[in-house]
Design an enzyme around this catalytic site. Structure first.
Site, PDB file in Angstrom:
ATOM      1  N   CYS A 109       0.713  -1.373   0.101  1.00 49.59           N
ATOM      2  CA  CYS A 109       0.026  -0.085  -0.041  1.00 49.59           C
ATOM      3  C   CYS A 109       0.947   1.298  -0.070  1.00 49.59           C
ATOM      4  CB  CYS A 109      -0.944   0.115   1.242  1.00 49.59           C
ATOM      5  SG  CYS A 109      -2.046  -1.488   1.494  1.00 49.59           S
ATOM      6  N   HIS A 246      -3.444   6.922   2.015  1.00 45.94           N
ATOM      7  CA  HIS A 246      -3.999   5.587   1.399  1.00 45.94           C
ATOM      8  C   HIS A 246      -5.429   5.267   2.245  1.00 45.94           C
ATOM      9  CE1 HIS A 246      -4.263   1.524   0.693  1.00 45.94           C
ATOM     10  NE2 HIS A 246      -3.955   1.095   1.900  1.00 45.94           N
ATOM     11  N   ASN A 276     -10.286  -0.395  -0.530  1.00 48.11           N
ATOM     12  CA  ASN A 276      -8.751  -0.340  -0.140  1.00 48.11           C
ATOM     13  C   ASN A 276      -8.135  -0.893  -1.486  1.00 48.11           C
ATOM     14  OD1 ASN A 276      -6.103  -0.743   0.454  1.00 48.11           O
ATOM     15  ND2 ASN A 276      -6.331  -1.446   2.575  1.00 48.11           N
TER      16      ASN A 276
HETATM   17  O1  UT7 Z   1      -3.914  -1.428   3.471  1.00 53.68           O
HETATM   18  C1  UT7 Z   1      -3.290  -1.961   4.321  1.00 53.68           C
HETATM   19  C2  UT7 Z   1      -3.344  -1.242   5.637  1.00 53.68           C
HETATM   20  N1  UT7 Z   1      -4.634  -1.954   6.056  1.00 53.68           N
HETATM   21  C3  UT7 Z   1      -5.481  -1.221   7.075  1.00 53.68           C
HETATM   22  O2  UT7 Z   1      -5.065  -0.345   7.369  1.00 53.68           O
HETATM   23  C4  UT7 Z   1      -6.443  -2.157   7.901  1.00 53.68           C
HETATM   24  C5  UT7 Z   1      -6.278  -1.646   9.518  1.00 53.68           C
HETATM   25  N2  UT7 Z   1      -7.537  -2.077  10.287  1.00 53.68           N
HETATM   26  C6  UT7 Z   1      -8.465  -1.846  10.076  1.00 53.68           C
HETATM   27  O3  UT7 Z   1      -9.064  -1.037   9.148  1.00 53.68           O
HETATM   28  C7  UT7 Z   1      -9.732  -2.541  11.033  1.00 53.68           C
HETATM   29  O4  UT7 Z   1      -8.898  -3.280  12.156  1.00 53.68           O
HETATM   30  C8  UT7 Z   1     -10.587  -3.407  10.497  1.00 53.68           C
HETATM   31  C9  UT7 Z   1     -11.476  -2.753   9.450  1.00 53.68           C
HETATM   32  C10 UT7 Z   1      -9.913  -4.552   9.620  1.00 53.68           C
HETATM   33  C11 UT7 Z   1     -11.374  -4.347  11.275  1.00 53.68           C
HETATM   34  O5  UT7 Z   1     -12.170  -3.399  12.327  1.00 53.68           O
HETATM   35  P1  UT7 Z   1     -12.078  -3.446  13.965  1.00 53.68           P
HETATM   36  O6  UT7 Z   1     -12.824  -2.583  14.590  1.00 53.68           O
HETATM   37  O7  UT7 Z   1     -10.460  -3.535  14.223  1.00 53.68           O
HETATM   38  O8  UT7 Z   1     -12.627  -4.828  14.112  1.00 53.68           O
HETATM   39  P2  UT7 Z   1     -11.941  -6.441  14.793  1.00 53.68           P
HETATM   40  O9  UT7 Z   1     -11.241  -6.971  13.712  1.00 53.68           O
HETATM   41  O10 UT7 Z   1     -11.527  -5.918  15.969  1.00 53.68           O
HETATM   42  O11 UT7 Z   1     -13.187  -6.907  14.831  1.00 53.68           O
HETATM   43  C12 UT7 Z   1     -14.423  -6.890  15.489  1.00 53.68           C
HETATM   44  C13 UT7 Z   1     -15.440  -7.914  15.598  1.00 53.68           C
HETATM   45  C14 UT7 Z   1     -14.968  -9.325  15.435  1.00 53.68           C
HETATM   46  O12 UT7 Z   1     -16.036  -9.955  16.123  1.00 53.68           O
HETATM   47  P3  UT7 Z   1     -15.976 -10.428  17.857  1.00 53.68           P
HETATM   48  O13 UT7 Z   1     -14.810 -11.175  17.840  1.00 53.68           O
HETATM   49  O14 UT7 Z   1     -15.941  -9.079  18.440  1.00 53.68           O
HETATM   50  O15 UT7 Z   1     -17.265 -11.130  17.970  1.00 53.68           O
HETATM   51  C15 UT7 Z   1     -15.047  -9.946  14.114  1.00 53.68           C
HETATM   52  O16 UT7 Z   1     -15.147 -11.053  13.878  1.00 53.68           O
HETATM   53  O17 UT7 Z   1     -16.150  -7.627  14.202  1.00 53.68           O
HETATM   54  C16 UT7 Z   1     -16.256  -8.710  13.650  1.00 53.68           C
HETATM   55  N3  UT7 Z   1     -15.898  -8.827  12.179  1.00 53.68           N
HETATM   56  C17 UT7 Z   1     -17.044  -8.718  11.396  1.00 53.68           C
HETATM   57  N4  UT7 Z   1     -18.342  -8.737  11.456  1.00 53.68           N
HETATM   58  C18 UT7 Z   1     -19.065  -8.466  10.244  1.00 53.68           C
HETATM   59  C19 UT7 Z   1     -14.783  -8.659  11.533  1.00 53.68           C
HETATM   60  N5  UT7 Z   1     -15.216  -8.495  10.013  1.00 53.68           N
HETATM   61  C20 UT7 Z   1     -16.515  -8.483   9.879  1.00 53.68           C
HETATM   62  C21 UT7 Z   1     -17.422  -8.364   8.854  1.00 53.68           C
HETATM   63  N6  UT7 Z   1     -18.610  -8.160   9.145  1.00 53.68           N
HETATM   64  N7  UT7 Z   1     -16.967  -8.299   7.786  1.00 53.68           N
END
Ligand code: UT7
Length: 319
Positions: A109, A246, A276
């Site tokens: 990225c 980005h 992204n």
């Molecule tokens: O381009 C490269 C750079 N990449 C980035 O900069 C990405 C950086 N990270 C992020 O943007 C965020 O961490 C994400 C968008 C990937 C995830 O958001 P988050 O608020 O950090 O969520 P999380 O990974 O902590 O997940 C929270 C909950 C989990 O469920 P539990 O364990 O709390 O029950 C996940 O299983 O959300 C769940 N979850 C989803 N639920 C519905 C994860 N993905 C999804 C989904 N739909 N698509």
């Protein structure tokens, strides 16, 4: 150096969050509120090469530069159609840019910022005059479409810019890498497999990401890198007209804006429509902002990328 033309290309097919929730345990509400993404373009007929070529042609037309006038082509990608020949060489062939040196850069990225920094180094030797830099990705082919934590985030597309040695757009650029944190965002290539060492399994893996770890890295690193380029250029955040970052997550942009004490109006986005697109995010956004007539001569523009590696890059340009 000076950016004298921009171009982009997106696949025709648009996939909405609702389309994804038809086969994944996810929802429009979760994706929108956690990321800001509503839809993304996904390649069906397009390839990384076809999109890279279209973005390049648009940038060359915008710059008024003929393919034969290019002496350097740098393509940033992690999803080239072939391991060899490289994307840059395939684009060179399609364009008929026979006088160019062409090679690829793999910095995920941050790829477009790394390509810009490399082009600047080449141009400043005095041996090269016109460079084409491309960020092009078909991320949909390295996604696990059963993994809701990654596949909803990414899209496909390409962006390009023509960079001339004449002019002084670039005031400052920084690049950085932290390989020690790299496993937070990984995708395994082919295994060693030969008559002397048989691989247990010989399949490519899909992208795996520790989202929260990458999120923390981005929020910590990006404002710091931006402050570093601004300090080096003797500027303050208030003087910058636009921050083109980005497009990974709207909450990351919010956090960067808050840390830099800047209004969100200075942070144009397209992640709502594109998701992204790794190395292509920044050049597509730059092209859209330029074509919308938002940037005026003399404006100060910050570009910044961050992601796998881990890597990051930022620069400040006076347009
Ligand atoms: O381009 C490269 C750079 N990449 C980035 O900069 C990405 C950086 N990270 C992020 O943007 C965020 O961490 C994400 C968008 C990937 C995830 O958001 P988050 O608020 O950090 O969520 P999380 O990974 O902590 O997940 C929270 C909950 C989990 O469920 P539990 O364990 O709390 O029950 C996940 O299983 O959300 C769940 N979850 C989803 N639920 C519905 C994860 N993905 C999804 C989904 N739909 N698509």
């Amino acid at each position: 150096m000076k950016i004298i033309g921009t171009g982009s290309s997106l696949p025709k097919k648009i996939v909405t969050n609702d389309d994804l929730s038809a086969f994944l345990d996810t929802s429009d509400e979760w994706i929108r509120t956690r990321t800001g993404i509503r839809e993304r373009h996904i390649a069906v007929e397009e390839t990384t090469t076809s999109m890279g070529v279209e973005a390049a042609r648009n940038a060359l037309e915008d710059a008024g530069v003929a393919p034969e006038e290019l002496d350097l082509i740098i393509a940033a990608t992690v999803t080239s159609d072939r391991i060899i020949p490289m994307l840059s060489c395939q684009v060179q062939a399609e364009l008929g840019a026979k006088n160019a040196v062409a090679f690829d850069i793999g910095a995920a990225c941050s790829g477009f910022l790394f390509a810009l920094g490399t082009a600047n180094a080449y141009l400043s030797t005095g041996k090269y005059k016109n460079a084409l830099i491309i960020g092009a990705e078909t991320l949909s082919k390295i996604m696990d479409w059963t993994d809701r934590s990654t596949c909803v985030l990414f899209g496909d597309g390409a962006g390009a810019a023509v960079v001339s040695a004449e002019g002084d757009h670039l005031l400052s650029i920084v690049q950085g890498s932290d390989g020690a944190g790299g496993m937070a965002l990984e995708c395994v290539n082919r295994s060693t497999n030969n008559p002397f060492c048989r691989a247990e399994s010989n399949t490519f893996s899909y992208v795996h990401m520790d989202g929260p770890a990458v999120y923390k890295f981005a929020v910590r690193t990006i404002p710091k890198a931006i402050m570093q380029v601004l300090d080096e250029a003797g500027l303050t955040p208030d003087q910058v007209d636009y921050y083109l970052l980005h497009q990974a997550n709207l909450r990351i942009l919010d956090a960067a804006a808050a840390r830099l004490k800047q209004p969100m109006e200075k942070f144009p986005t397209n992640m709502e429509r594109c998701g992204n697109i790794s190395a292509a995010s920044v050049p597509i956004l730059l092209d859209e902002v330029c074509r919308a007539g938002k940037i005026k001569e003399g404006d100060l523009i910050v570009l910044a990328g961050f992601g796998a590696g881990l890597t990051w890059g930022a620069c400040v340009l006076r347009w």
